[in-house]
Design an enzyme around this catalytic site. Structure first.
Site, PDB file in Angstrom:
ATOM      1  N   LYS B  89       0.808  -1.218   0.000  1.00 50.00           N
ATOM      2  CA  LYS B  89       0.000   0.000   0.000  1.00 50.00           C
ATOM      3  C   LYS B  89       0.845   1.273   0.000  1.00 50.00           C
ATOM      4  O   LYS B  89       0.452   2.299  -0.549  1.00 50.00           O
ATOM      5  CB  LYS B  89      -0.924   0.012   1.228  1.00 50.00           C
ATOM      6  CG  LYS B  89      -2.022  -1.044   1.172  1.00 50.00           C
ATOM      7  CD  LYS B  89      -3.078  -0.672   0.152  1.00 50.00           C
ATOM      8  CE  LYS B  89      -4.266  -1.639   0.184  1.00 50.00           C
ATOM      9  NZ  LYS B  89      -5.179  -1.391  -0.961  1.00 50.00           N
ATOM     10  N   GLU B 111      -9.593   6.442   2.956  1.00 51.92           N
ATOM     11  CA  GLU B 111     -10.492   5.427   3.484  1.00 51.92           C
ATOM     12  C   GLU B 111      -9.646   4.191   3.794  1.00 51.92           C
ATOM     13  O   GLU B 111      -8.582   4.020   3.213  1.00 51.92           O
ATOM     14  CB  GLU B 111     -11.566   5.053   2.448  1.00 51.92           C
ATOM     15  CG  GLU B 111     -11.150   3.998   1.404  1.00 51.92           C
ATOM     16  CD  GLU B 111     -10.009   4.433   0.492  1.00 51.92           C
ATOM     17  OE1 GLU B 111      -9.807   5.641   0.329  1.00 51.92           O
ATOM     18  OE2 GLU B 111      -9.318   3.541  -0.043  1.00 51.92           O
ATOM     19  N   SER B 377       1.571  -9.696  -1.011  1.00 51.99           N
ATOM     20  CA  SER B 377       1.273  -8.268  -0.888  1.00 51.99           C
ATOM     21  C   SER B 377       1.447  -7.712   0.522  1.00 51.99           C
ATOM     22  O   SER B 377       1.674  -6.531   0.700  1.00 51.99           O
ATOM     23  CB  SER B 377      -0.144  -7.993  -1.375  1.00 51.99           C
ATOM     24  OG  SER B 377      -1.060  -8.820  -0.675  1.00 51.99           O
TER      25      SER B 377
END
Lengths: 264, 393
Positions: B89, B111, B377
Site C-alpha cells: 500500500k 479510506e 502483498s
C-alpha cells in the site's frame, strides 16, 4: 381539465409572475413503504410547486446523514425502482404539479436506462436529477433517450463550478439548473452566508438562458426567502425529511411544513 | 488489445468518472495534471529515492524452494510484505502524497478497510508533516484495533464510518463526502485502483513498481524478463494491478487474479466480485460490482478485511471481460490453510489477503519448468488473532 403534456409542466412554472417556486424532496418509501402518492398529494394540496422524489440507493455519496438515513429506511422497507414505477401510475390522475425523480445512476442502469426513461415518460415524470451521471457522459450516451421520452435532465452546479462550465451546462440544459448552495453534501448546515450570497449574485450576473433553483441548506422561511431573492425558487430536502420523521400525523405535518416555509 | 486507459479514462468499456458535479473541479484538476506531475524527472527522483530509502525497495524476489517442490514448479515470492508498514500500500501513498504536495494541498483524507492503507497514509502524512484524517468503517475499527492505534500513534485522526454497513465501502462514501465538503485544500488518497478517473490509472502507475522490479529480478535470477504466471489477490485490486502491469500486453504471461470466496461462492457470504457481480457504477467508475437486481450494492464478506470490497477496479473488470486475466477464488478456509502452509514451509507468515493468492497454487496445474511469481502483498502480523482463532496449525 385539459391535459398538459409533462414537458410543459415545468415550463409553466417559469412564467409565473411571483416566482418563489418551492420544490420539495422526499425519499420514496420513507417513512413507510406505501406513502409515496399520499405525500405527493398532500404536498400539492399544501402549496408545493414541484415535487422531487428520491429513488433510494445504498450508497448516496452526495447526501448528508438525514437523506442517507431515509434512503436506508426506505430500502429496509422494501422500496425498489420497480415498486416506485407502480406507485407512480396513480400520479397521472392525482398530481398536476411537475414531478422530478432524483437518484443515483446504478439502480437506473440495472433497471435499463431506456426502459426507465420510457416508464418515467409514461407516468408523466417531467425530469430527472442524477448526481453521479456527469454531463458529458449524459450527452455522449443518454441524451437521445431522455429526449425521446420528454424528460428534462437537471444538472447541478456548485460555487466551485467555473463561469465557463456554468455556461456550458446552461447550454446543455433544457429546463432549469440546480444550484447547489455551498461546497457540501445535502443538509449539512443552516443559514445562508455572505459568501453564498456572493455566489448567487454571480449566478444572476451570468444571465443564463435557464432559470436556476437553489438547493442544499434551505430549511426554513428565512433561507427560502433569501434564496428566492436571487433565484426562481428553492429546493428543500433534508428539512422536509426531518419534518416527516417528527410528524405525529403525516397530513398535518406536511401542511404545517409547507406553510411554514412559504410563511403562510 | 490495450490495457491502458483511453483519453476519457476508460479501460475498454470500464472506468470513467461518475462523480457528482461537486467533485468535478477536484477530479478535473487531478486528471489534467497527474501525468505531467508524475512524469516530471524531479518527481520521479523524489519518488524513487523515498521508495528506496524509506520503504526499503526493491523488495526481494525470493525463490521459495520448499513451496516450489510441493507444487512441482519454480515459485518466486515478490516480498511486498517486507516494505515499510508491511504491505504494498505504501508504494501508492508515497506517490500520492507527493502529488498532493505538488497540487498545493494541505490536508489528506483516506479510506481504509483492514487499516493497511490507512496506516500507509498516516505514515506518509507524518513523514511530510501533513494533516491526516482516515475514515474507517465502525465494524472494521472493532476488528482491526491494532491498526487503528497505529494510525493514531502516527498522528492521524481516525473517523468511524457509521453509515450503511459500516465497512470499507461506507468508509469510501464518507471520504468522498468529506472531499465534497472540503474541495479546495484537501487531497483524497484512494487506496486502491478504484474510484473515478484518474485514480485507477494513477494508483496503477505507482504500484507498477512491483512488476518493474519483477522483470529486472527475474532477469538476474533466471535470465528472462517474464514469468509464466503472475498470481495476485484482488479486492479493489491494487497489488494485482501493480504486479500485472508490465506483463499486461505480454500474452506469454498468464495473469491469475484471486478473489475472496468467503464462506463459499454460493453461501451469501462472499466477496468474489467477478463471480457474483455484474456491470454497474460504484465509487465513481463503471466496473463490475456485487449488487441486487435493483442495483443496490451488496455487502461483501471475507475473512480478510482487505478483500472485503463489493467491486473491483475498472482495469480488472476489463482484464476479466476480455479474458486476459483468469479470475479464481479462494475461500476463507483455503486462504487460512495456504497461509499456514507458507508459514511452515518458508518461515513467512503472510497477510490473509496474500494467502488467497497462495491458495490458487492448489487449484492450478503446473509443468516442471513453469516459472511462477506470487505477489506476497502483505505480512500476516495484523492477522495473528484470526490465525489463532480460526486456523489449525
Amino acid at each position: 381539465m385539459e391535459k398538459i403534456s409533462s414537458t410543459d409542466k415545468l415550463a409553466s412554472l417559469w412564467h409565473r409572475e411571483a416566482g418563489e417556486i418551492l420544490s420539495v424532496y422526499f425519499t420514496a418509501g420513507y417513512p413507510k413503504l406505501h406513502q409515496t402518492s399520499e405525500i405527493a398529494a398532500k404536498l400539492q394540496e399544501s402549496g408545493a410547486d414541484l415535487i422531487e422524489i428520491g429513488m433510494p440507493y445504498s450508497d448516496p455519496v452526495a447526501d448528508g446523514p438525514t437523506i442517507q438515513q431515509s434512503n436506508q429506511v426506505a430500502l429496509e422497507n422494501g422500496m425498489t425502482l420497480e415498486l416506485l414505477m407502480e406507485q407512480l401510475l396513480s400520479f397521472e390522475q392525482n398530481i398536476s404539479i411537475p414531478v422530478i425523480l432524483m437518484g443515483y445512476f446504478n439502480p437506473i442502469l440495472q433497471y435499463g436506462v431506456e426502459r426507465f426513461c420510457q416508464h418515467c415518460g409514461e407516468r408523466g415524470v417531467s425530469g430527472l436529477i442524477i448526481p453521479d451521471l456527469p454531463v458529458q457522459e449524459y450527452l455522449d450516451h443518454y441524451q437521445q433517450v431522455f429526449q425521446e421520452f420528454n424528460l428534462h435532465n437537471i444538472f447541478l452546479i456548485t460555487p466551485q463550478t467555473s463561469d465557463q462550465r456554468i455556461r456550458w451546462i446552461d447550454r446543455h440544459s433544457s429546463s432549469f439548473i440546480y444550484a447547489v448552495s455551498d461546497a457540501s453534501i445535502t443538509g449539512a448546515r443552516s443559514g445562508i452566508s455572505e459568501r453564498q450570497e456572493a455566489y448567487f449574485k454571480r449566478l444572476q450576473s451570468l444571465d443564463l438562458q435557464h432559470p436556476f433553483l437553489i438547493g442544499f441548506g434551505i430549511s426554513d422561511n428565512e433561507t427560502f426567502r433569501k434564496a428566492c431573492q436571487y433565484a426562481k425558487g428553492a429546493i428543500i430536502g433534508s428539512a422536509f425529511i426531518n419534518a416527516l420523521k417528527e410528524a405525529d400525523e403525516l397530513g398535518d405535518g406536511i401542511e404545517n411544513f409547507v406553510h411554514s416555509i412559504k410563511g403562510l | 488489445m490495450s490495457f491502458s486507459i483511453d483519453k476519457n479514462g476508460y479501460y475498454g468499456s470500464f472506468g470513467g468518472a461518475f462523480i457528482p458535479e461537486m467533485l468535478y473541479p477536484n477530479i478535473e484538476e487531478l486528471g489534467n495534471s497527474y501525468l505531467e506531475i508524475i512524469q516530471d524527472p524531479v518527481f520521479q527522483d523524489k519518488f524513487r529515492s523515498l521508495l528506496k530509502d524509506y520503504v526499503g525497495r526493491p523488495s526481494p524476489l525470493f525463490l521459495a524452494e520448499r513451496l516450489s517442490n510441493k507444487y512441482g514448479c519454480k515459485i518466486y515470492l515478490k516480498r511486498e510484505d517486507l516494505n515499510h508498514t508491511g504491505a504494498h500500500k505504501v508504494n501508492n501513498t508515497i506517490g500520492q502524497i507527493l502529488v498532493a504536495q505538488k497540487l498545493g494541498k494541505q490536508k489528506i483524507i483516506a479510506e481504509t478497510g483492514a487499516g493497511q492503507h490507512g496506516v500507509a497514509t498516516a505514515t506518509v502524512c507524518a513523514l511530510m508533516g501533513m494533516e491526516c484524517i482516515v475514515y474507517m468503517g465502525e465494524v472494521d475499527m472493532a476488528r482491526q484495533r491494532p491498526n487503528v492505534e497505529r494510525m493514531k500513534l502516527l498522528g492521524a485522526e481516525v473517523r468511524p464510518a457509521t453509515s450503511g454497513s459500516r465497512t470499507l465501502k461506507d468508509a469510501t462514501n464518507e471520504a468522498l463526502r468529506h472531499w465534497i465538503n472540503h474541495p479546495v485544500d484537501t487531497h483524497y488518497i484512494i487506496g486502491s485502483v478504484v474510484g473515478p478517473h484518474p485514480y485507477p490509472d494513477m494508483v496503477t502507475r505507482f504500484q507498477s513498481i512491483i512488476s518493474e522490479e519483477i522483470k529486472q529480478q527475474l532477469k538476474e535470477h533466471e535470465g528472462r524478463e517474464y514469468p509464466d504466471y503472475v498470481i495476485a489477490c484482488v479486492g479493489g485490486g491494487s497489488n494485482a494491478a501493480g504486479a500485472f502491469y508490465h506483463f499486461n500486453e505480454n500474452d506469454q504471461v498468464r495473469l491469475i487474479a484471486v478473489e475472496a470466496a468467503g464462506q463459499g461462492l454460493s453461501s451469501g457470504h462472499s466477496a468474489a466480485t467477478t463471480n457474483l457481480g455484474k456491470r454497474g457504477v460504484l465509487h465513481g467508475s463503471m466496473t463490475i460490482l456485487m449488487q441486487t437486481t435493483d442495483g443496490q450494492v451488496v455487502e461483501p464478506y471475507s475473512i480478510s478485511a482487505g478483500l472485503d470490497y463489493p467491486g473491483i477496479g475498472p482495469l480488472h473488470a476489463h482484464l476479466f471481460e476480455s479474458g486476459r486475466a483468469s479470475f479464481m477464488s479462494a475461500t476463507d478456509q483455503q486462504a487460512l490453510e495456504a497461509g499456514i502452509r507458507l508459514s511452515k514451509l518458508e518461515g513467512i507468515i503472510p497477510a490473509l489477503e496474500s494467502a488467497h493468492a497462495l491458495a490458487a497454487l492448489e487449484q492450478l496445474e503446473f509443468v516442471g519448468n513453469d516459472l511462477v511469481v506470487v505477489n506476497l502483498s502483505g505480512r500476516g502480523d495484523k492477522d495473528l488473532e484470526t490465525y489463532i482463532e480460526k486456523g489449525k496449525y
